[in-house]
Motif scaffolding. Structure first.
Motif, PDB file in Angstrom:
ATOM      1  N   ILE A 154      21.188  -0.800  -0.775  1.00 44.46           N
ATOM      2  CA  ILE A 154      20.980  -1.999  -1.584  1.00 44.46           C
ATOM      3  C   ILE A 154      21.924  -2.015  -2.779  1.00 44.46           C
ATOM      4  CG2 ILE A 154      19.316  -3.206  -3.058  1.00 44.46           C
ATOM      5  CD1 ILE A 154      17.124  -2.225  -1.094  1.00 44.46           C
ATOM      6  N   ALA A 155      22.069  -0.869  -3.449  1.00 41.12           N
ATOM      7  CA  ALA A 155      22.980  -0.801  -4.601  1.00 41.12           C
ATOM      8  C   ALA A 155      24.422  -1.058  -4.171  1.00 41.12           C
ATOM      9  CB  ALA A 155      22.859   0.570  -5.277  1.00 41.12           C
ATOM     10  N   ASP A 156      24.797  -0.538  -3.011  1.00 39.79           N
ATOM     11  CA  ASP A 156      26.154  -0.768  -2.505  1.00 39.79           C
ATOM     12  C   ASP A 156      26.370  -2.248  -2.207  1.00 39.79           C
ATOM     13  OD1 ASP A 156      28.736   0.271  -1.451  1.00 39.79           O
ATOM     14  OD2 ASP A 156      27.956  -0.457   0.465  1.00 39.79           O
ATOM     15  N   LEU A 157      25.356  -2.889  -1.623  1.00 40.45           N
ATOM     16  CA  LEU A 157      25.450  -4.317  -1.348  1.00 40.45           C
ATOM     17  C   LEU A 157      25.603  -5.125  -2.632  1.00 40.45           C
ATOM     18  CD1 LEU A 157      25.146  -6.782   0.566  1.00 40.45           C
ATOM     19  CD2 LEU A 157      22.665  -6.562   0.248  1.00 40.45           C
ATOM     20  N   VAL A 158      24.799  -4.796  -3.636  1.00 37.01           N
ATOM     21  CA  VAL A 158      24.858  -5.519  -4.906  1.00 37.01           C
ATOM     22  C   VAL A 158      26.232  -5.365  -5.550  1.00 37.01           C
ATOM     23  CG1 VAL A 158      23.913  -5.663  -7.247  1.00 37.01           C
ATOM     24  CG2 VAL A 158      22.374  -5.363  -5.297  1.00 37.01           C
ATOM     25  N   SER A 159      26.787  -4.163  -5.501  1.00 39.04           N
ATOM     26  CA  SER A 159      28.089  -3.929  -6.131  1.00 39.04           C
ATOM     27  C   SER A 159      29.189  -4.758  -5.469  1.00 39.04           C
ATOM     28  CB  SER A 159      28.447  -2.440  -6.082  1.00 39.04           C
ATOM     29  OG  SER A 159      28.731  -2.028  -4.752  1.00 39.04           O
ATOM     30  N   LYS A 160      29.022  -5.082  -4.199  1.00 38.63           N
ATOM     31  CA  LYS A 160      30.023  -5.878  -3.482  1.00 38.63           C
ATOM     32  C   LYS A 160      29.800  -7.382  -3.640  1.00 38.63           C
ATOM     33  CE  LYS A 160      30.717  -2.330   0.077  1.00 38.63           C
ATOM     34  NZ  LYS A 160      30.485  -1.952   1.508  1.00 38.63           N
ATOM     35  N   VAL A 161      28.541  -7.800  -3.607  1.00 36.25           N
ATOM     36  CA  VAL A 161      28.223  -9.231  -3.564  1.00 36.25           C
ATOM     37  C   VAL A 161      27.967  -9.812  -4.951  1.00 36.25           C
ATOM     38  CG1 VAL A 161      26.562 -10.924  -2.679  1.00 36.25           C
ATOM     39  CG2 VAL A 161      27.279  -9.013  -1.241  1.00 36.25           C
ATOM     40  N   SER A 162      27.322  -9.011  -5.821  1.00 33.66           N
ATOM     41  CA  SER A 162      26.934  -9.523  -7.147  1.00 33.66           C
ATOM     42  C   SER A 162      27.056  -8.391  -8.174  1.00 33.66           C
ATOM     43  CB  SER A 162      25.499 -10.061  -7.088  1.00 33.66           C
ATOM     44  OG  SER A 162      25.127 -10.622  -8.317  1.00 33.66           O
ATOM     45  N   PRO A 163      28.272  -7.964  -8.463  1.00 32.03           N
ATOM     46  CA  PRO A 163      28.469  -6.754  -9.272  1.00 32.03           C
ATOM     47  C   PRO A 163      27.943  -6.822 -10.700  1.00 32.03           C
ATOM     48  CG  PRO A 163      30.549  -7.925  -8.931  1.00 32.03           C
ATOM     49  CD  PRO A 163      29.554  -8.557  -8.023  1.00 32.03           C
ATOM     50  N   ASP A 164      27.699  -8.020 -11.215  1.00 33.91           N
ATOM     51  CA  ASP A 164      27.163  -8.133 -12.572  1.00 33.91           C
ATOM     52  C   ASP A 164      25.645  -7.970 -12.623  1.00 33.91           C
ATOM     53  OD1 ASP A 164      29.684  -8.585 -13.612  1.00 33.91           O
ATOM     54  OD2 ASP A 164      29.519 -10.765 -13.449  1.00 33.91           O
ATOM     55  N   THR A 165      25.015  -7.935 -11.467  1.00 35.58           N
ATOM     56  CA  THR A 165      23.557  -7.807 -11.407  1.00 35.58           C
ATOM     57  C   THR A 165      23.141  -6.352 -11.608  1.00 35.58           C
ATOM     58  OG1 THR A 165      23.362  -9.689  -9.901  1.00 35.58           O
ATOM     59  CG2 THR A 165      21.527  -8.124  -9.925  1.00 35.58           C
ATOM     60  N   PHE A 166      22.197  -6.128 -12.509  1.00 38.12           N
ATOM     61  CA  PHE A 166      21.677  -4.777 -12.728  1.00 38.12           C
ATOM     62  C   PHE A 166      20.833  -4.346 -11.531  1.00 38.12           C
ATOM     63  CE2 PHE A 166      21.781  -5.966 -17.429  1.00 38.12           C
ATOM     64  CZ  PHE A 166      22.912  -5.194 -17.691  1.00 38.12           C
ATOM     65  N   VAL A 167      21.030  -3.107 -11.085  1.00 32.69           N
ATOM     66  CA  VAL A 167      20.225  -2.516 -10.014  1.00 32.69           C
ATOM     67  C   VAL A 167      19.165  -1.632 -10.654  1.00 32.69           C
ATOM     68  CG1 VAL A 167      20.212  -1.024  -7.983  1.00 32.69           C
ATOM     69  CG2 VAL A 167      22.148  -2.576  -8.395  1.00 32.69           C
ATOM     70  N   ILE A 168      17.904  -1.980 -10.424  1.00 28.18           N
ATOM     71  CA  ILE A 168      16.782  -1.269 -11.034  1.00 28.18           C
ATOM     72  C   ILE A 168      15.957  -0.608  -9.933  1.00 28.18           C
ATOM     73  CG2 ILE A 168      14.824  -1.435 -12.593  1.00 28.18           C
ATOM     74  CD1 ILE A 168      17.522  -2.436 -13.776  1.00 28.18           C
ATOM     75  N   ALA A 169      15.685   0.666 -10.072  1.00 25.98           N
ATOM     76  CA  ALA A 169      14.896   1.399  -9.085  1.00 25.98           C
ATOM     77  C   ALA A 169      13.598   1.901  -9.710  1.00 25.98           C
ATOM     78  CB  ALA A 169      15.702   2.571  -8.526  1.00 25.98           C
ATOM     79  N   ASP A 170      12.486   1.474  -9.128  1.00 25.95           N
ATOM     80  CA  ASP A 170      11.175   2.018  -9.500  1.00 25.95           C
ATOM     81  C   ASP A 170      10.958   3.247  -8.628  1.00 25.95           C
ATOM     82  OD1 ASP A 170       8.512   2.713  -9.690  1.00 25.95           O
ATOM     83  OD2 ASP A 170       7.743   0.683  -9.570  1.00 25.95           O
ATOM     84  N   CYS A 171      11.056   4.409  -9.252  1.00 22.61           N
ATOM     85  CA  CYS A 171      11.017   5.672  -8.507  1.00 22.61           C
ATOM     86  C   CYS A 171       9.802   6.523  -8.877  1.00 22.61           C
ATOM     87  CB  CYS A 171      12.290   6.460  -8.752  1.00 22.61           C
ATOM     88  SG  CYS A 171      13.778   5.617  -8.167  1.00 22.61           S
ATOM     89  N   VAL A 172       8.711   5.873  -9.271  1.00 25.32           N
ATOM     90  CA  VAL A 172       7.516   6.617  -9.683  1.00 25.32           C
ATOM     91  C   VAL A 172       7.054   7.558  -8.584  1.00 25.32           C
ATOM     92  CG1 VAL A 172       5.088   6.409 -10.319  1.00 25.32           C
ATOM     93  CG2 VAL A 172       6.768   4.910 -11.380  1.00 25.32           C
ATOM     94  N   CYS A 173       7.055   7.080  -7.338  1.00 27.12           N
ATOM     95  CA  CYS A 173       6.574   7.901  -6.226  1.00 27.12           C
ATOM     96  C   CYS A 173       7.710   8.553  -5.446  1.00 27.12           C
ATOM     97  CB  CYS A 173       5.713   7.063  -5.285  1.00 27.12           C
ATOM     98  SG  CYS A 173       4.703   8.039  -4.152  1.00 27.12           S
ATOM     99  N   ALA A 174       8.895   8.572  -6.014  1.00 28.68           N
ATOM    100  CA  ALA A 174      10.042   9.133  -5.301  1.00 28.68           C
ATOM    101  C   ALA A 174      10.742  10.247  -6.049  1.00 28.68           C
ATOM    102  CB  ALA A 174      11.044   8.011  -4.998  1.00 28.68           C
ATOM    103  N   THR A 175      10.742  10.188  -7.375  1.00 32.10           N
ATOM    104  CA  THR A 175      11.523  11.141  -8.164  1.00 32.10           C
ATOM    105  C   THR A 175      11.100  12.574  -7.861  1.00 32.10           C
ATOM    106  OG1 THR A 175      11.662   9.521  -9.942  1.00 32.10           O
ATOM    107  CG2 THR A 175      12.268  11.786 -10.474  1.00 32.10           C
ATOM    108  N   GLY A 176      12.051  13.373  -7.454  1.00 30.80           N
ATOM    109  CA  GLY A 176      11.792  14.769  -7.114  1.00 30.80           C
ATOM    110  C   GLY A 176      11.503  14.985  -5.645  1.00 30.80           C
ATOM    111  N   ALA A 177      11.140  13.903  -4.924  1.00 26.92           N
ATOM    112  CA  ALA A 177      10.803  14.016  -3.511  1.00 26.92           C
ATOM    113  C   ALA A 177      11.837  13.372  -2.595  1.00 26.92           C
ATOM    114  CB  ALA A 177       9.437  13.381  -3.244  1.00 26.92           C
ATOM    115  N   GLU A 178      12.575  12.397  -3.110  1.00 24.53           N
ATOM    116  CA  GLU A 178      13.551  11.661  -2.307  1.00 24.53           C
ATOM    117  C   GLU A 178      14.941  11.763  -2.939  1.00 24.53           C
ATOM    118  OE1 GLU A 178      12.615  10.365   0.463  1.00 24.53           O
ATOM    119  OE2 GLU A 178      10.480   9.881   0.268  1.00 24.53           O
ATOM    120  N   GLU A 179      15.941  11.787  -2.087  1.00 26.42           N
ATOM    121  CA  GLU A 179      17.316  11.823  -2.573  1.00 26.42           C
ATOM    122  C   GLU A 179      17.601  10.605  -3.436  1.00 26.42           C
ATOM    123  OE1 GLU A 179      21.813  12.493  -0.782  1.00 26.42           O
ATOM    124  OE2 GLU A 179      20.370  11.309   0.383  1.00 26.42           O
ATOM    125  N   LEU A 180      18.218  10.843  -4.581  1.00 30.48           N
ATOM    126  CA  LEU A 180      18.572   9.763  -5.500  1.00 30.48           C
ATOM    127  C   LEU A 180      19.720  10.225  -6.377  1.00 30.48           C
ATOM    128  CD1 LEU A 180      17.996   6.965  -6.739  1.00 30.48           C
ATOM    129  CD2 LEU A 180      16.402   8.085  -8.300  1.00 30.48           C
TER     130      LEU A 180
END
Length: 403
Positions: A154-180
């Motif tokens: 998704i971040a890669d898509l945003v950087s290509k299609v709408s690079p001025d849009t901020f990419v925000i990730a809610d990682c409450v249930c992911a931090t430490g468990a999923e690659e980021l």
């Protein structure tokens, strides 16, 4: 309730905590200006950069729940009247949208075609091309459905299609468990909390913001930040001072929780000082759990393998099993699991967390106890289409083979 009679908490947060973390949290309080505490806080901020794999990001550690992270994003990186695109895979994606609306954003929510799925990249691209969005939010793992979103794609898509849009990730249930990888994937802000895979009792809202996100809130936005406590302009000098080992004050930090976070991050990062070992441990245990559940005919909610989370398993109830009765039987056996949470299906499934201590303990002992209780409880509830001991056996075999 403490001691041997206390039930094991195997919900997707708050999780079980290590004894070392609990000792740190329960130790006598420091003054927030104490030189020893300042060293601890400085160390936590530096360790968080390793957790998010970010040299450039600015971490914030603030007293509050994970939900405070939504407010921080909404008031700092969005202004009233701005357009926001929310990629939702469950209850928490919808909640983020509600928070953005509260502060005056024009919110477009992309919903999954069915529970257990997530909006497609094609749908996201279509919306990005049709409108100019200040930001896009994605829940990395939605705790309600167990669906993992592909932040990188998704971040890669945003950087290509709408690079001025901020990419925000809610990682409450992911931090430490999923690659980021924050810097490499060009994520502008991540919000998370202490009580899941980061392994500290609830009470710390954690965020990290990219340089362009910080520049926006400090220099670019046209209107004042419409929140006193969540204003990054007030917190930024505090975080910088603490990281530089200088005392500073805006609001009292959660001293004991930060001490616990210092211990937990040291455990998570280990001697290698990197987060990859934690990701791997969670992946191994998660795959073993899901394969064991599948072996006795249980199905998980995510509709494709790539949507499965390492942090929890969301499991459809067999048609003949009542969720309240199942959880009650498990509680009798000393295990607490969570019921459903998402919209119309919340009575049709249950959730088991496998994060932090339950993943790293010797032999996955907490998970073994949970699966034993699950087997016995399913049989008690009339679901006996398997040989007792199958779930634990397969979990142990799969876990051992993947380590």
């Amino acid at each position: 309730m403490q001691g041997e009679n206390r039930a094991l908490v195997m919900i997707p947060g708050p999780i079980e905590f290590t004894s070392e973390v609990l000792r740190a949290v329960g130790s006598p309080a420091y003054a927030h200006t104490d030189p020893d505490f300042i060293q601890i806080f400085s160390r936590v901020l530096k360790q968080l950069r390793k957790v998010f794999v970010s040299e450039k990001g600015q971490p914030f550690v603030i007293s509050g729940s994970g939900t405070l992270g939504w407010d921080m994003v909404a008031v700092n990186l969005c202004e009233a009247g701005d357009n926001a695109l929310v990629v939702s895979a469950g209850y928490f994606g919808d909640g983020f949208a509600d928070c953005l609306r509260t502060y005056g954003a024009n919110v477009t929510v992309l919903q999954p075609p069915t529970p257990g799925d997530s909006p497609s990249l094609a749908e996201i691209e279509k919306n990005l091309k049709q409108n100019k969005f200040r930001l896009i939010t994605v829940t990395h793992v939605d705790t309600s459905t167990g669906v993992k979103s592909d932040i990188r794609a998704i971040a890669d898509l945003v950087s290509k299609v709408s690079p001025d849009t901020f990419v925000i990730a809610d990682c409450v249930c992911a931090t430490g468990a999923e690659e980021l990888l924050m810097d490499a994937w060009k994520v502008d802000a991540i919000v998370t909390a202490s009580q899941k895979a980061l392994g500290v009792p609830p009470g710390l809202s954690i965020a990290i913001a990219s340089p362009r996100a910080i520049n926006f809130v400090s220099n670019v936005r046209k209107s004042p930040v419409a929140n006193y406590y969540a204003n990054w302009n007030r917190w930024l000098p505090i975080m910088k001072s603490y990281e530089a080992c200088q005392p500073s004050y805006f609001a009292t930090p959660a001293v004991n929780l930060i001490c616990g976070m210092d211990v937990s991050l040291s455990q998570i990062l280990g001697q290698s000082g990197n987060i990859q070992d934690s990701w791997r441990a969670h992946e191994v245990s998660a795959k073993a759990v899901k394969e064991a559940l599948l072996a006795i005919g249980l199905k998980t909610i995510p509709v494709r393998p790539e949507l499965q989370s390492n942090a929890l398993s969301t499991i459809w109830l067999p048609e003949t099993v009542n969720g309240d009765k199942l959880r009650g039987e498990m509680k009798k056996r000393g295990i607490v699991v969570a019921g459903g949470l998402y919209k119309d299906i919340k009575t049709k499934y249950f959730r088991i967390g496998h994060m932090g201590k339950s993943v790293t303990s010797e032999g996955g002992a907490d998970i073994v106890r949970t699966l034993e209780a699950l087997e016995e409880s399913l049989i008690e509830c009339g679901y006996n289409q398997f040989e007792k001991g199958t779930v634990v056996k397969i979990f142990q075999e799969r876990r051992k083979s993947k380590l």
